[in-house]
Design a protein around this motif. Structure first.
Motif, PDB file in Angstrom:
ATOM      1  N   VAL A 250       1.097  -0.873   0.077  1.00  0.00           N
ATOM      2  CA  VAL A 250      -0.061   0.220   0.191  1.00  0.00           C
ATOM      3  C   VAL A 250       1.201   0.988   0.730  1.00  0.00           C
ATOM      4  N   VAL A 251       0.557   1.719  -0.512  1.00  0.00           N
ATOM      5  CA  VAL A 251       1.308   3.654  -0.971  1.00  0.00           C
ATOM      6  C   VAL A 251       0.333   4.500  -0.240  1.00  0.00           C
TER       7      VAL A 251
ATOM      8  N   ALA B 120       5.129  13.674  -0.154  1.00  0.00           N
ATOM      9  CA  ALA B 120       5.911  12.529   0.508  1.00  0.00           C
ATOM     10  C   ALA B 120       4.782  11.144  -0.987  1.00  0.00           C
ATOM     11  N   GLN B 121       6.001  10.374  -0.579  1.00  0.00           N
ATOM     12  CA  GLN B 121       5.135   8.344  -0.870  1.00  0.00           C
ATOM     13  C   GLN B 121       5.632   7.628   0.024  1.00  0.00           C
ATOM     14  N   THR B 122       5.557   6.622   1.270  1.00  0.00           N
ATOM     15  CA  THR B 122       5.433   6.300   1.857  1.00  0.00           C
ATOM     16  C   THR B 122       4.816   4.633   1.231  1.00  0.00           C
ATOM     17  N   TYR B 123       5.525   3.085   1.672  1.00  0.00           N
ATOM     18  CA  TYR B 123       5.094   2.251   1.168  1.00  0.00           C
ATOM     19  C   TYR B 123       5.132   1.640   2.865  1.00  0.00           C
TER      20      TYR B 123
ATOM     21  N   ASN C 180      12.333   2.705   3.083  1.00  0.00           N
ATOM     22  CA  ASN C 180      11.032   3.165   2.268  1.00  0.00           C
ATOM     23  C   ASN C 180      11.579   2.472   0.818  1.00  0.00           C
ATOM     24  N   PHE C 181       9.932   1.223   1.459  1.00  0.00           N
ATOM     25  CA  PHE C 181      10.312   0.474  -0.518  1.00  0.00           C
ATOM     26  C   PHE C 181       9.918  -0.290  -0.430  1.00  0.00           C
ATOM     27  N   TYR C 182       9.243  -0.789  -2.212  1.00  0.00           N
ATOM     28  CA  TYR C 182       8.290  -1.931  -2.695  1.00  0.00           C
ATOM     29  C   TYR C 182       9.514  -2.653  -3.282  1.00  0.00           C
TER      30      TYR C 182
ATOM     31  N   LEU D 248      13.514   1.973  -3.902  1.00  0.00           N
ATOM     32  CA  LEU D 248      14.387   2.317  -2.627  1.00  0.00           C
ATOM     33  C   LEU D 248      13.332   4.202  -3.288  1.00  0.00           C
ATOM     34  N   GLN D 249      12.234   4.135  -2.315  1.00  0.00           N
ATOM     35  CA  GLN D 249      11.560   5.544  -2.318  1.00  0.00           C
ATOM     36  C   GLN D 249      12.704   6.648  -1.279  1.00  0.00           C
TER      37      GLN D 249
END
Length: 330
Positions: free
Chosen positions: A189-190, A205-208, A268-270, A278-279
């Motif tokens: 989920v982002v 921001a985008q958090t995974y 923070n990854f997916y 890597l975000q």
């Protein structure tokens, strides 16, 4: 005597006909039962699939007219996985806390938040069994709306203070989750957030969030890595970072760039289609102009770094065993 033989033969014929007539029905019934059993066994196990949609939370803002009216938009995720919903709800509140912390430089806004917290504490101390029962009966959306009230008050107070200072800027806050991947090995989920609270520019921001649905738990980057391979992952990520700096021409040299923006390994990854993503956040490894930096490490480079269950199936094909070396004769 002849009549008796004729009657007996006729009876036998009728029984035989009856049995033959029933046989297809019995076989048909058995076939139908087998088809039903097969169909039920082929039904997809939804417990290992993340299914759901976003729900907009209703908030009350002061009446306003014109293009400068503030916007406060929050959505939550409603899925078939309670653990996921709970974690994302808490992440939404945490993100709002971080976003509105910018406004805490204002004494007015800080005082409003402290007042709200005191009221909440008094309500908790005075809570009766009837109040507890009423809260228990609330839907997740209603419960989330209640928890948002302090943040809405802080946001409203900031708007009023900016207006008193003569500012005409339209401030806004937006938080929205989205299912990025719904199945194994990891459901993802982002959480997208954006805000503008005055100043030169806004923030985003985008958090995974990654979940092992089988074991009902959130998974961190360290959980994906084979024992003793963390340093190798950092090395691969650093090489990707150097390439990113060079391709985007962010400095005359890597040494010059790293004087201001040091590399760090993000948690923070997916799992992307081609590799591990890597975000990074704004200002984390680069200036505002680069936005939200993202580094991708191809799976081909991660065959000995990531655990097998997190690698694409095509990379797990058994390689032929190497021939045994001959033993040297003495």
């Amino acid at each position: 005597m002849l009549n008796q033989k004729h009657t007996l033969a006729l009876s036998i014929l009728m029984v035989t006909f009856a049995l033959s007539a029933c046989q297809p029905k019995v076989e048909k019934k058995e076939q139908e039962q087998k088809i039903e059993q097969k169909s039920s066994s082929e039904v997809e196990d939804t417990t290992l699939t993340l299914q759901g949609e976003t729900e907009k939370i209703a908030v009350e803002l002061p009446e306003c007219n014109g293009n400068s009216c503030p916007e406060f938009s929050v959505e939550r995720l409603h899925t078939n996985q309670f653990v996921v919903d709970s974690i994302i709800d808490q992440a939404i509140l945490k993100n709002l806390e971080q976003i509105l912390d910018i406004a805490h430089q204002s004494k007015t806004v800080q005082a409003e938040k402290e007042k709200t917290e005191q009221q909440q504490e008094q309500q908790e101390q005075q809570a009766s069994s009837s109040v507890i029962a009423a809260n228990a009966a609330k839907t997740p959306v209603q419960s989330m709306a209640e928890q948002l009230k302090p943040y809405v008050k802080t946001f409203t107070a900031l708007q009023q203070e900016l207006e008193s200072l003569g500012a005409s800027s339209k401030i806004s806050v937006s938080v929205s989750p989205k299912i990025l991947n719904s199945k194994e090995p990891l459901a993802t989920v982002v959480l997208n957030t954006s805000s503008y609270l005055g100043g030169a520019h806004g923030a985003s921001a985008q958090t995974y969030f990654n979940f092992d649905l089988k074991h009902q738990k959130q998974v961190n980057l360290d959980d994906l890595i084979e024992s003793g391979q963390k340093a190798q992952l950092e090395k691969l990520a650093y090489e990707t970072f150097k390439t990113w700096v060079s391709i985007n021409k962010l400095a005359n040299s890597l040494e010059e760039y790293e004087q201001v923006w040091k590399f760090k390994l993000s948690n923070n990854f997916y799992l992307g289609k081609q590799g591990l993503i890597l975000q990074y956040a704004e200002y984390e490894i680069g200036p505002y102009v680069v936005g939200l930096p993202r580094l991708e490490i191809p799976y081909e480079q991660l065959k000995t770094v990531l655990k097998k269950e997190y690698l694409p199936a095509e990379l797990l094909v058994d390689q032929p065993a190497s021939a045994a070396l001959p033993v040297a004769k003495k």
